[in-house]
Structures are given as structure tokens and as C-alpha cells.
Design a protein around this motif. Structure first.
Motif, short mmCIF file in Angstrom:
data_model
loop_
_atom_site.label_atom_id
_atom_site.label_comp_id
_atom_site.label_asym_id
_atom_site.label_seq_id
_atom_site.Cartn_x
_atom_site.Cartn_y
_atom_site.Cartn_z
N GLY A 14 1.15 -0.80 0.07
CA GLY A 14 -0.28 0.23 0.09
C GLY A 14 1.04 1.16 0.31
N VAL A 15 2.22 1.50 0.75
CA VAL A 15 2.74 2.61 0.72
C VAL A 15 2.98 2.92 -0.72
CG1 VAL A 15 5.01 3.17 1.93
CG2 VAL A 15 2.94 2.16 3.53
N ARG A 16 3.61 1.39 -1.25
CA ARG A 16 4.31 1.58 -2.29
C ARG A 16 3.11 1.89 -3.56
NH1 ARG A 16 6.22 -3.49 -2.14
NH2 ARG A 16 8.03 -3.77 -1.14
N ALA A 17 2.13 1.94 -3.32
CA ALA A 17 0.93 2.09 -4.69
C ALA A 17 0.77 3.57 -3.90
CB ALA A 17 0.32 1.40 -4.44
N HIS A 18 0.28 3.76 -3.38
CA HIS A 18 -0.02 5.33 -2.67
C HIS A 18 0.77 6.49 -1.82
CE1 HIS A 18 -4.12 3.38 -3.95
NE2 HIS A 18 -3.11 2.87 -3.20
N GLY A 19 2.06 6.08 -0.78
CA GLY A 19 3.02 6.62 -0.72
C GLY A 19 3.73 7.77 -1.72
N PRO A 20 3.64 7.56 -2.91
CA PRO A 20 4.19 8.70 -3.54
C PRO A 20 2.74 9.75 -3.54
CG PRO A 20 4.66 6.72 -4.69
CD PRO A 20 3.97 5.86 -3.48
#
Length: 108
Positions: A14-20
Motif C-alpha cells: 500500500g505504501v508503494r502504491a499510494h505513498g508517492p
């Protein structure tokens, strides 16, 4: 993947998908991420502040962020600590790669 690491892996995805999108423009994104998971419960108030900064992506990031909050709160203390250590490790790896990239760019 071991059952112990699966919940942490799910959070990391989830962090990889939405973090940026959620952390764009933040001077220290790792600090922002760590502040969300520093305590025994996910800091939803701070998360809402991050979402409010990016209204154009809120529709996509908010549901994922709330799901991550629920997942984090369900982790036992050891898994929460492991997640924090992974964030610290990622920060250290990023710090090492930035000077190398800068040095490479100067030679070109």
C-alpha cells in the motif's frame, strides 16, 4: 512468504502504491511515514492532514490509508516494531543512494 511477514508485506504494498502521491513534496517522507506508525495505534489524525494536502488524490489514497490504519492496529507489537525498523532501513538505503546518484550526475 511466512504468515508472520504477510501483514507487513500487505502494508508495504500500500505504501508503494499510494505513498508517492500522499507524501509528495514532503521534505522528509520517511519521518511522515514513521509518525503514522510511531505509537501502538496508527495516527489517523496525522494521516488526514496528509490527505488534506493532496485533495486531487484523496479519493484513491484515503480508502487505502484507512485500510492500512486498520491493518497496522491489528498487528502485534513485534510486527509493528519490525515495520518501523523497515522504514528506518529504507531511509538509510535512500540516503546512501542519493549521494551516489548526485556524484554520478556531476560526472556526466
Amino acid at each position: 512468504m511466512s504468515p508472520t511477514l504477510e501483514p507487513i508485506h500487505r502494508l508495504a504494498q500500500g505504501v508503494r502504491a499510494h505513498g508517492p502521491a500522499l507524501l509528495s513534496g514532503m521534505p522528509e517522507p520517511h519521518d511522515e511515514l514513521m509518525s503514522l506508525v510511531w505509537g501502538p495505534r496508527f495516527d489517523r489524525e496525522h494521516a488526514m492532514g496528509l490527505v488534506a494536502r493532496q485533495p486531487s488524490v484523496a479519493a484513491h489514497t484515503l480508502p487505502a490509508l484507512l485500510a492500512a490504519a486498520d491493518h497496522f492496529d491489528a498487528l502485534h507489537a513485534g510486527a509493528q516494531g519490525r515495520l518501523r525498523r523497515l522504514i528506518v532501513r529504507h531511509r538509510a538505503l535512500c540516503a546512501v543512494s542519493v549521494p551516489a546518484e548526485a556524484a554520478h550526475g556531476e560526472r556526466a
